[in-house]
Design a protein around this motif. Structure first.
Motif, mmCIF file in Angstrom:
data_model
loop_
_atom_site.group_PDB
_atom_site.id
_atom_site.type_symbol
_atom_site.label_atom_id
_atom_site.label_comp_id
_atom_site.label_asym_id
_atom_site.label_seq_id
_atom_site.Cartn_x
_atom_site.Cartn_y
_atom_site.Cartn_z
ATOM 1 N N ASP A 43 0.834 -1.197 0.000
ATOM 2 C CA ASP A 43 0.000 0.000 0.000
ATOM 3 C C ASP A 43 0.866 1.243 0.000
ATOM 4 O OD1 ASP A 43 -2.360 -1.446 0.003
ATOM 5 O OD2 ASP A 43 -2.592 -1.375 2.186
ATOM 6 N N LEU A 44 0.466 2.230 -0.800
ATOM 7 C CA LEU A 44 1.205 3.481 -0.906
ATOM 8 C C LEU A 44 0.444 4.619 -0.249
ATOM 9 C CD1 LEU A 44 2.380 3.234 -4.621
ATOM 10 C CD2 LEU A 44 3.730 2.817 -2.554
ATOM 11 N N PHE A 45 1.188 5.465 0.450
ATOM 12 C CA PHE A 45 0.632 6.638 1.129
ATOM 13 C C PHE A 45 1.468 7.855 0.753
ATOM 14 C CE2 PHE A 45 -0.930 3.124 3.446
ATOM 15 C CZ PHE A 45 -2.063 3.526 4.136
ATOM 16 N N TRP A 46 0.816 9.011 0.687
ATOM 17 C CA TRP A 46 1.542 10.279 0.572
ATOM 18 C C TRP A 46 1.741 10.824 1.976
ATOM 19 C CZ3 TRP A 46 4.335 12.229 -3.087
ATOM 20 C CH2 TRP A 46 4.025 12.020 -4.434
ATOM 21 N N ARG A 47 2.971 11.150 2.306
ATOM 22 C CA ARG A 47 3.306 11.774 3.591
ATOM 23 C C ARG A 47 3.791 13.189 3.319
ATOM 24 N NH1 ARG A 47 6.758 8.509 4.773
ATOM 25 N NH2 ARG A 47 8.694 9.654 4.589
ATOM 26 N N ALA A 81 5.372 3.712 2.275
ATOM 27 C CA ALA A 81 4.563 2.946 3.223
ATOM 28 C C ALA A 81 4.009 3.849 4.312
ATOM 29 C CB ALA A 81 5.414 1.839 3.840
ATOM 30 N N ALA A 82 2.937 3.411 4.939
ATOM 31 C CA ALA A 82 2.323 4.155 6.041
ATOM 32 C C ALA A 82 3.214 4.132 7.270
ATOM 33 C CB ALA A 82 0.961 3.563 6.385
ATOM 34 N N GLY A 83 3.144 5.194 8.057
ATOM 35 C CA GLY A 83 3.798 5.230 9.356
ATOM 36 C C GLY A 83 5.287 5.474 9.359
ATOM 37 N N VAL A 84 5.878 5.744 8.210
ATOM 38 C CA VAL A 84 7.317 6.012 8.152
ATOM 39 C C VAL A 84 7.572 7.436 8.646
ATOM 40 C CG1 VAL A 84 9.315 6.195 6.621
ATOM 41 C CG2 VAL A 84 7.609 4.413 6.239
ATOM 42 N N VAL A 85 8.680 7.625 9.348
ATOM 43 C CA VAL A 85 9.038 8.944 9.881
ATOM 44 C C VAL A 85 10.185 9.509 9.054
ATOM 45 C CG1 VAL A 85 9.929 10.159 11.897
ATOM 46 C CG2 VAL A 85 8.304 8.281 12.198
ATOM 47 N N SER A 90 8.914 17.513 10.506
ATOM 48 C CA SER A 90 7.697 17.584 11.324
ATOM 49 C C SER A 90 6.543 17.109 10.465
ATOM 50 C CB SER A 90 7.438 19.020 11.784
ATOM 51 O OG SER A 90 8.473 19.466 12.616
ATOM 52 N N LYS A 91 5.898 16.022 10.891
ATOM 53 C CA LYS A 91 4.813 15.443 10.099
ATOM 54 C C LYS A 91 3.607 16.378 10.077
ATOM 55 C CE LYS A 91 2.006 11.284 9.702
ATOM 56 N NZ LYS A 91 1.757 9.951 10.260
ATOM 57 N N VAL A 92 3.079 16.602 8.872
ATOM 58 C CA VAL A 92 1.887 17.430 8.684
ATOM 59 C C VAL A 92 0.677 16.548 8.429
ATOM 60 C CG1 VAL A 92 0.815 19.193 7.220
ATOM 61 C CG2 VAL A 92 3.253 19.354 7.801
ATOM 62 N N ALA A 93 0.826 15.560 7.532
ATOM 63 C CA ALA A 93 -0.306 14.698 7.175
ATOM 64 C C ALA A 93 0.196 13.428 6.507
ATOM 65 C CB ALA A 93 -1.251 15.435 6.233
ATOM 66 N N GLU A 94 -0.665 12.417 6.497
ATOM 67 C CA GLU A 94 -0.421 11.183 5.760
ATOM 68 C C GLU A 94 -1.751 10.756 5.164
ATOM 69 O OE1 GLU A 94 2.402 7.814 6.966
ATOM 70 O OE2 GLU A 94 0.413 7.077 7.577
ATOM 71 N N MET A 95 -1.760 10.491 3.846
ATOM 72 C CA MET A 95 -2.999 10.155 3.154
ATOM 73 C C MET A 95 -2.818 8.884 2.348
ATOM 74 S SD MET A 95 -3.647 14.054 1.981
ATOM 75 C CE MET A 95 -1.941 14.086 1.530
ATOM 76 N N GLY A 96 -3.771 7.980 2.455
ATOM 77 C CA GLY A 96 -3.700 6.747 1.697
ATOM 78 C C GLY A 96 -4.685 5.730 2.231
ATOM 79 N N PRO A 97 -4.662 4.518 1.682
ATOM 80 C CA PRO A 97 -3.786 4.129 0.595
ATOM 81 C C PRO A 97 -4.192 4.783 -0.727
ATOM 82 C CG PRO A 97 -5.229 2.299 1.169
ATOM 83 C CD PRO A 97 -5.494 3.394 2.148
ATOM 84 N N ILE A 98 -3.187 5.024 -1.560
ATOM 85 C CA ILE A 98 -3.368 5.633 -2.872
ATOM 86 C C ILE A 98 -3.725 4.528 -3.859
ATOM 87 C CG2 ILE A 98 -2.201 6.944 -4.705
ATOM 88 C CD1 ILE A 98 -2.495 8.464 -2.008
ATOM 89 N N PRO A 99 -4.764 4.702 -4.692
ATOM 90 C CA PRO A 99 -5.055 3.675 -5.703
ATOM 91 C C PRO A 99 -3.843 3.449 -6.610
ATOM 92 C CG PRO A 99 -6.887 5.217 -5.537
ATOM 93 C CD PRO A 99 -5.761 5.788 -4.711
ATOM 94 N N ARG A 100 -3.455 2.202 -6.750
ATOM 95 C CA ARG A 100 -2.285 1.862 -7.573
ATOM 96 C C ARG A 100 -2.634 1.948 -9.048
ATOM 97 N NH1 ARG A 100 1.967 -0.208 -4.605
ATOM 98 N NH2 ARG A 100 3.056 -0.700 -6.530
ATOM 99 N N ILE A 101 -1.619 2.270 -9.840
ATOM 100 C CA ILE A 101 -1.767 2.253 -11.285
ATOM 101 C C ILE A 101 -0.631 1.424 -11.862
ATOM 102 C CG2 ILE A 101 -2.854 4.522 -11.294
ATOM 103 C CD1 ILE A 101 -0.226 5.617 -12.527
ATOM 104 N N GLU A 102 -0.798 0.964 -13.102
ATOM 105 C CA GLU A 102 0.254 0.250 -13.808
ATOM 106 C C GLU A 102 0.684 1.111 -14.982
ATOM 107 O OE1 GLU A 102 1.780 -2.528 -12.897
ATOM 108 O OE2 GLU A 102 0.488 -2.633 -11.127
#
Length: 196
Positions: A43-47, A81-85, A90-102
């Motif tokens: 799963d991919l997330f934008w941090r 990945a989610a939860g990575v520091v 300074s963490k602002v936001a984390e959004m996901g999971p991002i729909p995967r594309i090929e």
């Protein structure tokens, strides 16, 4: 008086303006982008993080991080990945999971967007996934799935590849937001699309 709307495609970005007495337009401005050959598994997330210096952000960026200076701050947008520091950030936001594309090649892009009350994009699609983070004001996204509203400090993941949408300022003050993309680098970044 009938509202006449003019849509223009400007370097791959859709802009909508209205020739009313008070010219209102929704703007879109690329802040950072890079092409990558592959995406990590899982799963991919934008941090989104902020840093004190560009050097700190660049040191923490890695292969899927994009650094930008905006509104007097140094920002790092990282796909992973989610939860990575991010070290030193300074963490602002984390959004996901991002729909995967090929795709054979991927474009990661961060746009700044917004405009005055009532401004909106033309109906359009993107060849991949989009996420939003609102810095100021209220954003609305209309898609065939309905209308979603976000206010300052909120983020969300869009509906995925080729989903028709209109993004607008539905609040009472100026809107400023980040739009975070993972798209097919070999297709047009944005295309006009019907949306009822």
């Amino acid at each position: 008086m009938k509202r006449r709307l003019l849509a223009a495609l400007i370097p791959g970005l859709l802009i909508l303006s209205s020739p009313l007495p008070a010219q209102q337009s929704f703007f879109v401005k690329p802040l950072a982008e890079k092409k990558v050959a592959e995406l990590p598994a899982g799963d991919l997330f934008w941090r989104i993080d902020t840093f004190d210096t560009k050097e700190q952000a660049q040191a923490a960026a890695g292969p899927l991080g994009l650094m930008a200076e905006y509104d007097g701050k140094v920002w790092l947008f990282t796909l992973g990945a989610a939860g990575v520091v991010s070290k030193g950030g300074s963490k602002v936001a984390e959004m996901g999971p991002i729909p995967r594309i090929e795709a054979k090649e991927y474009l990661l892009r961060i746009n700044e967007a917004g405009g005055p009350k009532g401004s909106a994009t033309a109906a359009h699609t993107h060849p991949g996934s989009e996420a939003f983070y609102v810095l100021k004001g209220e954003l609305s996204q209309k898609t065939p799935h309905g209308v979603t509203r976000l206010t300052a400090g909120q983020g969300m993941v869009g509906h995925g590849t080729d989903t028709p949408m209109v993004v607008s300022n539905s609040g009472s003050e100026d809107l400023r937001e980040f739009a975070l993309f993972v798209v097919d680098a070999n297709r047009p970044f944005s295309s006009p699309a019907p949306l009822q």
